[in-house]
Design a protein around this motif. Sequence first.
Motif, PDB file in Angstrom:
ATOM      1  N   ALA A 285      -2.422  17.002  27.352  1.00 15.85           N
ATOM      2  CA  ALA A 285      -3.193  18.098  26.742  1.00 15.85           C
ATOM      3  C   ALA A 285      -4.690  17.896  26.995  1.00 15.85           C
ATOM      4  O   ALA A 285      -5.411  18.846  27.303  1.00 15.85           O
ATOM      5  CB  ALA A 285      -2.894  18.167  25.250  1.00 15.85           C
ATOM      6  N   LYS A 287      -6.018  15.947  29.431  1.00 19.90           N
ATOM      7  CA  LYS A 287      -6.252  15.942  30.881  1.00 19.90           C
ATOM      8  C   LYS A 287      -6.311  17.361  31.457  1.00 19.90           C
ATOM      9  O   LYS A 287      -7.137  17.654  32.320  1.00 19.90           O
ATOM     10  CB  LYS A 287      -5.099  15.164  31.524  1.00 19.90           C
ATOM     11  CG  LYS A 287      -5.337  14.695  32.908  1.00 19.90           C
ATOM     12  CD  LYS A 287      -4.327  13.616  33.294  1.00 19.90           C
ATOM     13  CE  LYS A 287      -2.941  14.162  33.498  1.00 19.90           C
ATOM     14  NZ  LYS A 287      -2.038  13.188  34.141  1.00 19.90           N
ATOM     15  N   ASP A 314      -2.708  22.924  23.537  1.00 22.84           N
ATOM     16  CA  ASP A 314      -4.051  22.847  24.124  1.00 22.84           C
ATOM     17  C   ASP A 314      -4.505  24.228  24.573  1.00 22.84           C
ATOM     18  O   ASP A 314      -3.729  25.185  24.546  1.00 22.84           O
ATOM     19  CB  ASP A 314      -4.067  21.839  25.293  1.00 22.84           C
ATOM     20  CG  ASP A 314      -3.175  22.268  26.445  1.00 22.84           C
ATOM     21  OD1 ASP A 314      -3.362  23.386  26.962  1.00 22.84           O
ATOM     22  OD2 ASP A 314      -2.274  21.496  26.828  1.00 22.84           O
ATOM     23  N   ILE A 317      -5.532  24.631  31.214  1.00 21.90           N
ATOM     24  CA  ILE A 317      -5.251  25.415  32.433  1.00 21.90           C
ATOM     25  C   ILE A 317      -3.897  26.129  32.401  1.00 21.90           C
ATOM     26  O   ILE A 317      -3.675  27.076  33.137  1.00 21.90           O
ATOM     27  CB  ILE A 317      -5.312  24.527  33.712  1.00 21.90           C
ATOM     28  CG1 ILE A 317      -4.272  23.398  33.658  1.00 21.90           C
ATOM     29  CG2 ILE A 317      -6.708  23.969  33.922  1.00 21.90           C
ATOM     30  CD1 ILE A 317      -4.126  22.644  34.968  1.00 21.90           C
ATOM     31  N   GLY A 318      -2.973  25.662  31.560  1.00 25.11           N
ATOM     32  CA  GLY A 318      -1.657  26.291  31.477  1.00 25.11           C
ATOM     33  C   GLY A 318      -0.794  25.993  32.694  1.00 25.11           C
ATOM     34  O   GLY A 318      -1.232  25.307  33.632  1.00 25.11           O
ATOM     35  N   ARG A 333       4.569  18.365  40.185  1.00 28.79           N
ATOM     36  CA  ARG A 333       3.250  18.693  39.676  1.00 28.79           C
ATOM     37  C   ARG A 333       2.958  20.148  40.025  1.00 28.79           C
ATOM     38  O   ARG A 333       3.179  20.587  41.152  1.00 28.79           O
ATOM     39  CB  ARG A 333       2.186  17.790  40.320  1.00 28.79           C
ATOM     40  CG  ARG A 333       2.557  16.299  40.264  1.00 28.79           C
ATOM     41  CD  ARG A 333       1.347  15.422  40.311  1.00 28.79           C
ATOM     42  NE  ARG A 333       0.482  15.681  39.163  1.00 28.79           N
ATOM     43  CZ  ARG A 333      -0.849  15.736  39.220  1.00 28.79           C
ATOM     44  NH1 ARG A 333      -1.456  15.579  40.369  1.00 28.79           N
ATOM     45  NH2 ARG A 333      -1.562  15.977  38.129  1.00 28.79           N
ATOM     46  N   ALA A 337      -2.526  21.831  39.271  1.00 31.67           N
ATOM     47  CA  ALA A 337      -2.854  20.513  38.710  1.00 31.67           C
ATOM     48  C   ALA A 337      -3.154  19.491  39.797  1.00 31.67           C
ATOM     49  O   ALA A 337      -3.470  18.347  39.506  1.00 31.67           O
ATOM     50  CB  ALA A 337      -1.693  20.019  37.856  1.00 31.67           C
ATOM     51  N   GLY A 342      -2.513  12.438  38.510  1.00 36.58           N
ATOM     52  CA  GLY A 342      -1.221  12.410  37.815  1.00 36.58           C
ATOM     53  C   GLY A 342      -0.105  12.037  38.759  1.00 36.58           C
ATOM     54  O   GLY A 342      -0.256  12.111  39.980  1.00 36.58           O
ATOM     55  N   THR A 343       1.023  11.642  38.192  1.00 34.33           N
ATOM     56  CA  THR A 343       2.153  11.196  39.023  1.00 34.33           C
ATOM     57  C   THR A 343       3.327  12.164  38.965  1.00 34.33           C
ATOM     58  O   THR A 343       4.251  12.074  39.755  1.00 34.33           O
ATOM     59  CB  THR A 343       2.688   9.847  38.511  1.00 34.33           C
ATOM     60  OG1 THR A 343       3.060  10.011  37.137  1.00 34.33           O
ATOM     61  CG2 THR A 343       1.667   8.752  38.638  1.00 34.33           C
ATOM     62  N   GLY A 344       3.308  13.068  37.982  1.00 34.76           N
ATOM     63  CA  GLY A 344       4.451  13.958  37.813  1.00 34.76           C
ATOM     64  C   GLY A 344       5.646  13.233  37.220  1.00 34.76           C
ATOM     65  O   GLY A 344       6.784  13.683  37.354  1.00 34.76           O
ATOM     66  N   PHE A 373       3.591  22.158  23.687  1.00 30.65           N
ATOM     67  CA  PHE A 373       4.856  21.425  23.807  1.00 30.65           C
ATOM     68  C   PHE A 373       5.407  21.217  22.408  1.00 30.65           C
ATOM     69  O   PHE A 373       4.640  20.924  21.475  1.00 30.65           O
ATOM     70  CB  PHE A 373       4.636  20.066  24.489  1.00 30.65           C
ATOM     71  CG  PHE A 373       4.628  20.170  25.975  1.00 30.65           C
ATOM     72  CD1 PHE A 373       5.812  20.074  26.689  1.00 30.65           C
ATOM     73  CD2 PHE A 373       3.440  20.401  26.668  1.00 30.65           C
ATOM     74  CE1 PHE A 373       5.816  20.200  28.069  1.00 30.65           C
ATOM     75  CE2 PHE A 373       3.442  20.528  28.041  1.00 30.65           C
ATOM     76  CZ  PHE A 373       4.633  20.422  28.746  1.00 30.65           C
TER      77      PHE A 373
HETATM   78  P1  ADP Z   1       1.296  14.239  35.539  1.00 26.79           P
HETATM   79  O1  ADP Z   1       0.460  14.744  34.407  1.00 26.79           O
HETATM   80  O2  ADP Z   1       1.126  12.779  35.761  1.00 26.79           O
HETATM   81  O3  ADP Z   1       1.156  15.037  36.777  1.00 26.79           O
HETATM   82  P2  ADP Z   1       3.622  15.003  33.960  1.00 26.79           P
HETATM   83  O4  ADP Z   1       5.057  14.730  34.245  1.00 26.79           O
HETATM   84  O5  ADP Z   1       3.078  14.527  32.676  1.00 26.79           O
HETATM   85  O6  ADP Z   1       2.832  14.376  35.179  1.00 26.79           O
HETATM   86  O7  ADP Z   1       3.418  16.552  34.086  1.00 26.79           O
HETATM   87  C1  ADP Z   1       3.983  17.241  35.171  1.00 26.79           C
HETATM   88  C2  ADP Z   1       3.172  18.476  35.493  1.00 26.79           C
HETATM   89  O8  ADP Z   1       3.264  19.377  34.401  1.00 26.79           O
HETATM   90  C3  ADP Z   1       1.693  18.212  35.641  1.00 26.79           C
HETATM   91  O9  ADP Z   1       1.404  17.781  36.949  1.00 26.79           O
HETATM   92  C4  ADP Z   1       1.116  19.577  35.339  1.00 26.79           C
HETATM   93  O10 ADP Z   1       1.247  20.415  36.458  1.00 26.79           O
HETATM   94  C5  ADP Z   1       2.050  20.100  34.258  1.00 26.79           C
HETATM   95  N1  ADP Z   1       1.556  19.880  32.872  1.00 26.79           N
HETATM   96  C6  ADP Z   1       1.980  18.961  31.989  1.00 26.79           C
HETATM   97  N2  ADP Z   1       1.354  19.074  30.814  1.00 26.79           N
HETATM   98  C7  ADP Z   1       0.493  20.104  30.953  1.00 26.79           C
HETATM   99  C8  ADP Z   1      -0.459  20.734  30.088  1.00 26.79           C
HETATM  100  N3  ADP Z   1      -0.652  20.333  28.832  1.00 26.79           N
HETATM  101  N4  ADP Z   1      -1.161  21.792  30.572  1.00 26.79           N
HETATM  102  C9  ADP Z   1      -0.950  22.220  31.842  1.00 26.79           C
HETATM  103  N5  ADP Z   1      -0.083  21.657  32.713  1.00 26.79           N
HETATM  104  C10 ADP Z   1       0.626  20.618  32.275  1.00 26.79           C
END
Ligand code: ADP
Length: 392
Positions: A285, A287, A314, A317-318, A333, A337, A342-344, A373
């Motif tokens: 949230a 990040k 949050d 960016i959604g 990802r 984003a 991030g690693t996904g 979430f």
């Molecule tokens: P990471 O953040 O390391 O890329 P996550 O598995 O935590 O990996 O999240 C996967 C993807 O979901 C992110 O790359 C992003 O595209 C999307 N995402 C997750 N949480 C959010 C959020 N709060 N707002 C927007 N996009 C999100």
Amino acid sequence: MSALSLENEAGFKALFQYATVGILVISSGGRIELSNPCVEKLFGYEKAELTGRLVEILIPEVFRENHVNYREGYFKRPKARPMGYGLNLFARKKDGSQFPVEISLGHYRLFDENLAVAFITDITERQRFNDELESKVKERTLELTRSLEREKELNDMKSRFVAMASHEFRTPLSAILSSLTLAESYDKAEQQDKRQRHIGRIRASVKNLTIILDEFLSLDKVEQGKVEIEKEAFDLYDFAEDIIEEVGGMLKPGQQIRFKYDGIRYINEDKKILRNILLNLLSNAIKYSADQQTVYLDIDARTNARKVIIKVRDEGIGIPPEEQNNLFSKFYRAKNATNIQGTGLGLTIVKQYVELLKGHISFISEPNRGTTFMVEFSLNQVYENDLTDRRQ
Ligand code: ADP
């Protein structure tokens, strides 16, 4: 001549009597002149019930009218051939039931009379076999399609992994390398400040790499079923406050976390797993939000719902609607984003952890408006007595 020879009448009679196909001889008027025992057995009629009757009694009612036309046509231009080629033919028993047949037609002239001969084979068994075969083929095709899909998924995952690894490993590694080179070049005592700055960068990069490695390892552990639930009684409110403090260091300028709590405080749950879920959702949230934006953490542990509901919201960016289905897949990802580290893997781990708690995770999101979430799991309440027992 042998007794079994077909060159005498007894031989032909035996052939007719014992043939395992039904044999019918029909007059040009469509009446049954002769039938062999196999026909009687197939159709359930006595011989006397068949002789002299129109052949249509052996045909299902719906096809009878057509058959009269067909038969009249046949006698005008008789020739040996299979009947209803390419069609599924059905015959009718005396009791009205139907069965699939294959019919071969022949014709001959005897004492000035045109006669047709029909050879009838019951193909019920063959059809059952075909049906079984067909359903087996369908089953196998489905299995094949599934394994192809799995392979494709695996392939997609591999590409996503490579994309992630090349970015997430390379960035901290090249930062370490360049900081080292620079730190080395500051060799004067009074350049300590500059050296320190680069050592700080190296430390941050190493930390990033450790986080990635930790994520890999925890996913592997949970996927192999090596994570065991260890429940303990704790104060959920205090616990959440500690986590908020822990992620405080990640907040961007002007960002804040608003915390709302409802319900009982002591629950019995796996703290480590819950901590991981909250850390992941809160850090995402933060990040994926910009400076000045607020992150909301709502925890509802009211006893009437018998559930703990955690919402992390949050204003960031959604997630684009077309990507929302894939979010819990490994290394996935969203496109908006990719310029954020991030690693996904975080959400994949979170989902597996929530499942370990026998809970449920969902989210709603709108690009540029924000994401919420929601994690739900059953509320294992801890009563005061339990707590004092434990504290003793
Ligand atoms: P990471 O953040 O390391 O890329 P996550 O598995 O935590 O990996 O999240 C996967 C993807 O979901 C992110 O790359 C992003 O595209 C999307 N995402 C997750 N949480 C959010 C959020 N709060 N707002 C927007 N996009 C999100």
